[in-house]
Design a protein around this motif. Structure first.
Motif, PDB file in Angstrom:
ATOM      1  N   LYS A  55       1.336   0.450  -4.319  1.00 43.75           N
ATOM      2  CA  LYS A  55       1.141   1.989  -4.108  1.00 43.75           C
ATOM      3  C   LYS A  55       1.734   1.744  -3.339  1.00 43.75           C
ATOM      4  O   LYS A  55       1.767   1.837  -1.759  1.00 43.75           O
ATOM      5  CB  LYS A  55      -0.292   2.198  -4.143  1.00 43.75           C
ATOM      6  N   GLY A  56       2.280   3.185  -3.289  1.00 42.61           N
ATOM      7  CA  GLY A  56       2.574   3.909  -2.947  1.00 42.61           C
ATOM      8  C   GLY A  56       2.239   4.927  -2.090  1.00 42.61           C
ATOM      9  O   GLY A  56       1.436   5.584  -2.225  1.00 42.61           O
ATOM     10  N   PRO A  57       2.693   5.994  -1.085  1.00 44.49           N
ATOM     11  CA  PRO A  57       1.979   7.093  -0.236  1.00 44.49           C
ATOM     12  C   PRO A  57       1.132   8.226  -1.135  1.00 44.49           C
ATOM     13  O   PRO A  57       2.546   7.994  -2.151  1.00 44.49           O
ATOM     14  CB  PRO A  57       2.755   6.964   0.921  1.00 44.49           C
ATOM     15  N   GLU A  58       0.972   8.879  -0.841  1.00 48.23           N
ATOM     16  CA  GLU A  58       0.164   9.846  -1.735  1.00 48.23           C
ATOM     17  C   GLU A  58       1.783  11.113  -1.500  1.00 48.23           C
ATOM     18  O   GLU A  58       1.559  11.847  -2.228  1.00 48.23           O
ATOM     19  CB  GLU A  58      -1.018  10.531  -1.866  1.00 48.23           C
ATOM     20  N   ARG A  59       1.444  11.351   0.362  1.00 49.19           N
ATOM     21  CA  ARG A  59       2.502  12.696   0.516  1.00 49.19           C
ATOM     22  C   ARG A  59       2.979  11.284   1.918  1.00 49.19           C
ATOM     23  O   ARG A  59       2.627  10.744   2.303  1.00 49.19           O
ATOM     24  CB  ARG A  59       1.155  13.566   1.143  1.00 49.19           C
ATOM     25  N   ILE A  60       4.091  12.015   1.766  1.00 47.45           N
ATOM     26  CA  ILE A  60       5.199  12.013   3.570  1.00 47.45           C
ATOM     27  C   ILE A  60       6.387  12.498   3.198  1.00 47.45           C
ATOM     28  O   ILE A  60       6.342  14.418   3.253  1.00 47.45           O
ATOM     29  CB  ILE A  60       5.991  10.446   2.905  1.00 47.45           C
TER      30      ILE A  60
END
Length: 127
Positions: free
Chosen positions: A22-27
């Motif tokens: 899972k990648g970050p939802e927001r960067i």
């Protein structure tokens, strides 16, 4: 947001999605001198969130996340990162606050990368 920061955020997101499922939802990333400073929101998988319901679980998730990401960056920069910023990747400093699901990564390069005056940007959830 600049194209360069958008692409930088995509590199981070893809690597973490491949590594953790899972990648970050927001960067949100800013370039300052020889550093890229990224704040990552919404990092934890449902399994990690479940494990982190106890003190011991939070410590385990924290240790696993920080060690895994630092080990990955210790071997080499992610594909395309150095070409994108025009500098050699030197080191990653990274930490996560499991309780709030916020991580911060500071990418150190061998020369200034903010020469274009791009000072920040945000990228929403992976496409």
């Amino acid at each position: 947001m600049s194209r360069q920061i958008h692409e930088f955020n995509d590199i981070i997101r893809k690597l973490r999605k491949n590594l953790f499922g899972k990648g970050p939802e927001r960067i949100q990333t800013i370039f300052v001198n020889d550093m890229a400073i990224s704040t990552l929101y919404g990092n934890l998988s449902p399994s990690e969130q479940f494990i982190a319901r106890t003190v011991e679980g939070r410590e385990m998730v924290h240790a696993a996340r920080t060690r895994m990401i630092q080990n990955v960056y210790a071997t080499a920069a992610p594909e395309g990162m150095e070409e994108l910023v025009g500098a050699k990747f030197v080191h990653l400093f990274s930490d996560i606050k499991v309780e709030d699901d916020i991580a911060v990564s500071v990418f150190l390069f061998d020369r200034p990368i903010d020469q274009n005056g791009h000072l920040g940007g945000e990228s929403d959830a992976a496409r």
